[in-house]
Motif scaffolding. Structure first.
Motif, PDB file in Angstrom:
ATOM      1  N   SER A   1      93.164 -38.357   4.336  1.00 12.90           N
ATOM      2  CA  SER A   1      92.551 -37.347   3.548  1.00 12.90           C
ATOM      3  C   SER A   1      92.937 -37.518   2.073  1.00 12.90           C
ATOM      4  CB  SER A   1      93.446 -35.996   3.811  1.00 12.90           C
ATOM      5  OG  SER A   1      93.411 -35.751   5.205  1.00 12.90           O
ATOM      6  N   ASP A   2      91.901 -37.020   1.078  1.00 13.08           N
ATOM      7  CA  ASP A   2      92.273 -37.273  -0.158  1.00 13.08           C
ATOM      8  C   ASP A   2      92.725 -35.795  -0.655  1.00 13.08           C
ATOM      9  OD1 ASP A   2      91.369 -39.852  -0.253  1.00 13.08           O
ATOM     10  OD2 ASP A   2      89.404 -39.245  -1.188  1.00 13.08           O
ATOM     11  N   GLY A   3      93.730 -35.734  -1.458  1.00  9.90           N
ATOM     12  CA  GLY A   3      94.079 -34.459  -1.949  1.00  9.90           C
ATOM     13  C   GLY A   3      95.603 -34.638  -2.749  1.00  9.90           C
ATOM     14  N   ALA A   4      95.756 -33.409  -3.144  1.00 10.32           N
ATOM     15  CA  ALA A   4      97.110 -32.985  -4.033  1.00 10.32           C
ATOM     16  C   ALA A   4      97.730 -31.618  -3.807  1.00 10.32           C
ATOM     17  CB  ALA A   4      96.736 -33.413  -5.405  1.00 10.32           C
ATOM     18  N   ALA A   5      98.857 -31.738  -3.984  1.00 12.59           N
ATOM     19  CA  ALA A   5      99.742 -30.457  -4.060  1.00 12.59           C
ATOM     20  C   ALA A   5     100.910 -30.515  -4.994  1.00 12.59           C
ATOM     21  CB  ALA A   5     100.357 -30.055  -2.638  1.00 12.59           C
ATOM     22  N   ALA A   6     101.348 -29.371  -5.450  1.00  8.67           N
ATOM     23  CA  ALA A   6     102.315 -29.191  -6.563  1.00  8.67           C
ATOM     24  C   ALA A   6     103.280 -28.193  -6.399  1.00  8.67           C
ATOM     25  CB  ALA A   6     101.941 -29.240  -7.985  1.00  8.67           C
ATOM     26  N   ALA A   7     104.580 -28.157  -6.699  1.00 10.59           N
ATOM     27  CA  ALA A   7     105.391 -27.024  -6.858  1.00 10.59           C
ATOM     28  C   ALA A   7     106.199 -27.139  -8.260  1.00 10.59           C
ATOM     29  CB  ALA A   7     106.331 -27.030  -5.734  1.00 10.59           C
ATOM     30  N   ILE A   8     106.493 -25.822  -8.587  1.00  6.47           N
ATOM     31  CA  ILE A   8     107.277 -25.575  -9.656  1.00  6.47           C
ATOM     32  C   ILE A   8     108.633 -25.208  -9.380  1.00  6.47           C
ATOM     33  CG2 ILE A   8     107.524 -24.705 -12.262  1.00  6.47           C
ATOM     34  CD1 ILE A   8     105.287 -26.391 -11.991  1.00  6.47           C
ATOM     35  N   VAL A   9     109.858 -25.847  -9.469  1.00  5.37           N
ATOM     36  CA  VAL A   9     110.933 -25.659  -9.152  1.00  5.37           C
ATOM     37  C   VAL A   9     111.963 -25.337 -10.355  1.00  5.37           C
ATOM     38  CG1 VAL A   9     112.914 -26.382  -7.968  1.00  5.37           C
ATOM     39  CG2 VAL A   9     110.899 -27.310  -7.158  1.00  5.37           C
ATOM     40  N   ALA A  10     112.475 -24.106 -10.080  1.00  8.42           N
ATOM     41  CA  ALA A  10     113.456 -23.608 -11.224  1.00  8.42           C
ATOM     42  C   ALA A  10     114.823 -23.137 -10.677  1.00  8.42           C
ATOM     43  CB  ALA A  10     112.522 -22.378 -11.972  1.00  8.42           C
ATOM     44  N   SER A  11     115.624 -23.054 -11.893  1.00  7.58           N
ATOM     45  CA  SER A  11     117.248 -22.621 -11.625  1.00  7.58           C
ATOM     46  C   SER A  11     117.060 -21.067 -11.656  1.00  7.58           C
ATOM     47  CB  SER A  11     117.990 -22.953 -12.903  1.00  7.58           C
ATOM     48  OG  SER A  11     117.512 -22.543 -14.068  1.00  7.58           O
ATOM     49  N   GLU A  12     118.223 -20.550 -11.135  1.00  9.07           N
ATOM     50  CA  GLU A  12     118.368 -19.084 -11.295  1.00  9.07           C
ATOM     51  C   GLU A  12     118.193 -18.646 -12.745  1.00  9.07           C
ATOM     52  OE1 GLU A  12     121.351 -16.070  -9.158  1.00  9.07           O
ATOM     53  OE2 GLU A  12     121.906 -17.795  -8.841  1.00  9.07           O
ATOM     54  N   ARG A  13     118.896 -19.277 -13.641  1.00 10.34           N
ATOM     55  CA  ARG A  13     118.785 -18.845 -15.137  1.00 10.34           C
ATOM     56  C   ARG A  13     117.467 -18.689 -15.742  1.00 10.34           C
ATOM     57  NH1 ARG A  13     122.039 -22.320 -19.140  1.00 10.34           N
ATOM     58  NH2 ARG A  13     120.511 -24.107 -18.398  1.00 10.34           N
ATOM     59  N   PHE A  14     116.420 -19.794 -15.309  1.00 13.33           N
ATOM     60  CA  PHE A  14     114.975 -19.780 -15.622  1.00 13.33           C
ATOM     61  C   PHE A  14     114.472 -18.553 -14.793  1.00 13.33           C
ATOM     62  CE2 PHE A  14     110.624 -20.923 -15.543  1.00 13.33           C
ATOM     63  CZ  PHE A  14     110.691 -21.624 -16.921  1.00 13.33           C
ATOM     64  N   VAL A  15     114.572 -18.325 -13.676  1.00  5.69           N
ATOM     65  CA  VAL A  15     114.082 -17.178 -13.045  1.00  5.69           C
ATOM     66  C   VAL A  15     114.474 -15.918 -13.906  1.00  5.69           C
ATOM     67  CG1 VAL A  15     113.812 -15.877 -10.887  1.00  5.69           C
ATOM     68  CG2 VAL A  15     113.812 -18.333 -10.727  1.00  5.69           C
ATOM     69  N   GLU A  16     115.678 -15.668 -14.043  1.00  2.00           N
ATOM     70  CA  GLU A  16     116.247 -14.667 -14.584  1.00  2.00           C
ATOM     71  C   GLU A  16     115.430 -14.456 -16.172  1.00  2.00           C
ATOM     72  OE1 GLU A  16     117.666 -11.010 -15.555  1.00  2.00           O
ATOM     73  OE2 GLU A  16     117.759 -11.976 -13.503  1.00  2.00           O
ATOM     74  N   GLU A  17     115.394 -15.421 -16.900  1.00  2.00           N
ATOM     75  CA  GLU A  17     114.929 -15.422 -18.337  1.00  2.00           C
ATOM     76  C   GLU A  17     113.389 -15.151 -18.428  1.00  2.00           C
ATOM     77  OE1 GLU A  17     116.112 -18.805 -20.243  1.00  2.00           O
ATOM     78  OE2 GLU A  17     118.239 -18.319 -20.361  1.00  2.00           O
ATOM     79  N   HIS A  18     112.496 -15.592 -17.217  1.00  2.00           N
ATOM     80  CA  HIS A  18     111.186 -15.409 -17.549  1.00  2.00           C
ATOM     81  C   HIS A  18     110.584 -14.207 -16.402  1.00  2.00           C
ATOM     82  CE1 HIS A  18     111.937 -19.283 -19.187  1.00  2.00           C
ATOM     83  NE2 HIS A  18     110.929 -19.205 -19.724  1.00  2.00           N
ATOM     84  N   GLY A  19     111.698 -13.430 -15.924  1.00  2.00           N
ATOM     85  CA  GLY A  19     111.248 -12.482 -14.908  1.00  2.00           C
ATOM     86  C   GLY A  19     110.434 -12.594 -13.973  1.00  2.00           C
ATOM     87  N   LEU A  20     110.939 -13.617 -12.953  1.00  2.00           N
ATOM     88  CA  LEU A  20     110.029 -14.429 -11.806  1.00  2.00           C
ATOM     89  C   LEU A  20     110.553 -13.940 -10.374  1.00  2.00           C
ATOM     90  CD1 LEU A  20     109.497 -17.946 -13.567  1.00  2.00           C
ATOM     91  CD2 LEU A  20     107.942 -16.000 -13.468  1.00  2.00           C
ATOM     92  N   TRP A  21     111.518 -12.991 -10.340  1.00  2.00           N
ATOM     93  CA  TRP A  21     112.159 -12.806  -9.165  1.00  2.00           C
ATOM     94  C   TRP A  21     111.366 -12.283  -8.009  1.00  2.00           C
ATOM     95  CZ3 TRP A  21     116.699 -14.657  -8.145  1.00  2.00           C
ATOM     96  CH2 TRP A  21     117.358 -14.591  -9.341  1.00  2.00           C
ATOM     97  N   ASP A  22     110.292 -11.630  -8.401  1.00  2.00           N
ATOM     98  CA  ASP A  22     109.030 -11.126  -7.221  1.00  2.00           C
ATOM     99  C   ASP A  22     108.405 -12.140  -6.732  1.00  2.00           C
ATOM    100  OD1 ASP A  22     110.264  -8.495  -7.909  1.00  2.00           O
ATOM    101  OD2 ASP A  22     108.600  -7.826  -9.204  1.00  2.00           O
ATOM    102  N   GLN A  23     108.236 -13.428  -7.502  1.00  2.00           N
ATOM    103  CA  GLN A  23     107.329 -14.380  -7.133  1.00  2.00           C
ATOM    104  C   GLN A  23     108.252 -15.648  -6.362  1.00  2.00           C
ATOM    105  OE1 GLN A  23     105.528 -14.726 -10.905  1.00  2.00           O
ATOM    106  NE2 GLN A  23     105.567 -17.216 -10.478  1.00  2.00           N
ATOM    107  N   ALA A  24     109.667 -15.490  -6.913  1.00  2.00           N
ATOM    108  CA  ALA A  24     110.285 -16.783  -6.488  1.00  2.00           C
ATOM    109  C   ALA A  24     110.901 -16.968  -5.041  1.00  2.00           C
ATOM    110  CB  ALA A  24     111.691 -16.731  -7.393  1.00  2.00           C
TER     111      ALA A  24
END
Length: 396
Positions: free
Chosen positions: A217-240
């Motif tokens: 197959s041809d294709g690509a996939a990606a993920a953004i990985v973050a620290s607890e501090r980053f999640v807190e600072e950017h308000g990402l808890w609901d999607q993390a």
């Protein structure tokens, strides 16, 4: 002290038949990475490091030129079919070790048509020379067939001879995964087949028919990985989604000592990686709801049931008989369609598994959603050998 690590954004392209779409690896990488950034709600300028996966030599640095040029460290990873999960493993380690707060992991592959070879054809030393030797010595010879179907097909034959599984058990797994992919818009194949159609498809290596084998197959996939501090600072808890446990295991001498095809295709690696990942997460396989499992061939899915502890050794086919690995069963395995139907661009596969499980745990998987999914497990193996297993759960 190691901190908690979260997936905060995922993205992928549709997996395509090689040569069916006019694109190059930077095009597919750009699409997947930009989708992951958008999903996370962060800009590329916030990414501090990137790990790119490609088994066939595509360069992460070049791929990211289409996304941005910020001068960050970019490392390209190659680790057979576990390449994408290896990029994710390194991204998690960078965050967990406090080296960065926001890291990109992505994988891409532009492949050729036809069955995978056994490594570097010009060299006597290939990535699977030990594995092929164990298979040939254990089975009493080499047959006229492509190496990968032969290795995994022989593992299936060994299981049938030792434990009483049948070709029908393997065919059911192919039927199941094609049926699951009908609702996955990212899957290379989205066609449903009858069990008889799966059984009667062209034989690739007995007992594996074409509809029980993953395509190139041809294709690509990606993920953004973050620290607890980053999640807190950017308000990402609901999607993390937390990567609660993760491990990569390689071969030991036991992989080859008994000349067993089941061991040669990674049973021991899978068991070690799964045991350690689940121990880190503080769970057992009984706690898992949904699994993305490396079904490069249907025989490997059945064998992996046993390696992951879903069934005792020799009883994986009983899960098939109970239909325990589809909707309504104890686990839903490969709701995406798995490698068999979703496709298998080597560098992207592990990150596509991560994306699927992230959507499942967020409740965003649409018609293929597993009801009440709270704990997910990812299993991605590459001969040569490396097996990556990860455990995911919602941050809250």
């Amino acid at each position: 002290m190691a901190g908690r690590v979260f997936v905060v954004g995922v993205g992928m392209t549709k997996f395509e038949k090689p040569g069916s779409k006019d694109w190059e690896y930077p095009d597919m990488a750009k699409e997947a990475v930009e989708k992951a950034l958008q999903d996370a709600g962060v800009s590329y300028e916030q990414v501090e490091q990137a790990y790119a996966g490609s088994a066939y030599g595509s360069m992460g640095q070049r791929a990211l030129y289409e996304v941005g040029m910020t001068g960050i460290p970019v490392m390209t990873v190659s680790n057979a079919c576990a390449t994408g999960s290896s990029a994710l493993f390194l991204a998690r380690n960078a965050v967990r070790g406090g080296l960065a707060d926001c890291v990109l992991a992505f994988g891409m592959e532009k492949m050729e048509k036809g069955s995978l070879g056994a490594g570097m054809a010009a060299s006597k030393v290939t990535i699977v020379d030990h594995h092929l030797r164990a298979m040939v010595e254990g089975r009493g010879g080499w047959e006229a067939a492509a190496p990968m179907p032969q290795m995994f097909g022989n593992a299936g034959r060994e299981h049938m001879e030792k434990y009483g599984s049948t070709p029908e058990h393997f065919a059911w797994i192919g039927w199941k995964n094609h049926k699951h992919s009908v609702h996955n818009p990212y899957a290379q194949f989205q066609d449903e087949y009858t069990l008889d159609q799966v059984k009667d498809a062209p034989m690739i290596f007995n007992p594996l028919t074409k509809l029980q084998c993953s395509p190139t197959s041809d294709g690509a996939a990606a993920a953004i990985v973050a620290s607890e501090r980053f999640v807190e600072e950017h308000g990402l808890w609901d999607q993390a989604i937390e990567i609660a446990g993760q491990h990569i295991a390689t071969d030991t001498v036991d992989s080859f000592a008994e000349k067993s095809s089941i061991q040669a295709v990674g049973f021991g690696c899978s068991k070690r990686a799964a045991d350690k990942a689940m121990a880190e997460a503080g769970i057992t396989i009984e706690d898992v709801d949904v699994i993305e499992l490396h079904d490069c061939f249907s025989a490997n899915e059945l064998i992996s049931y046993e390696a992951l502890g879903m069934a005792p050794v020799g009883e994986g086919h009983k899960l098939v008989e109970a239909q325990a690995t589809t909707y309504g069963g104890k686990w839903v395995v490969n709701p995406s369609g798995g490698l068999i139907s979703k496709g298998h661009p080597l560098g992207a596969t592990g990150l596509a598994q991560c994306a699927e499980l992230t959507w499942q745990l967020r409740g965003q998987a649409g018609a293929r959603q597993v009801d009440g999914a709270r704990v997910a497990l990812q299993h991605n193996i590459g001969l040569g050998s490396a097996c990556a297993v990860a455990v995911y759960r919602p941050a809250r």
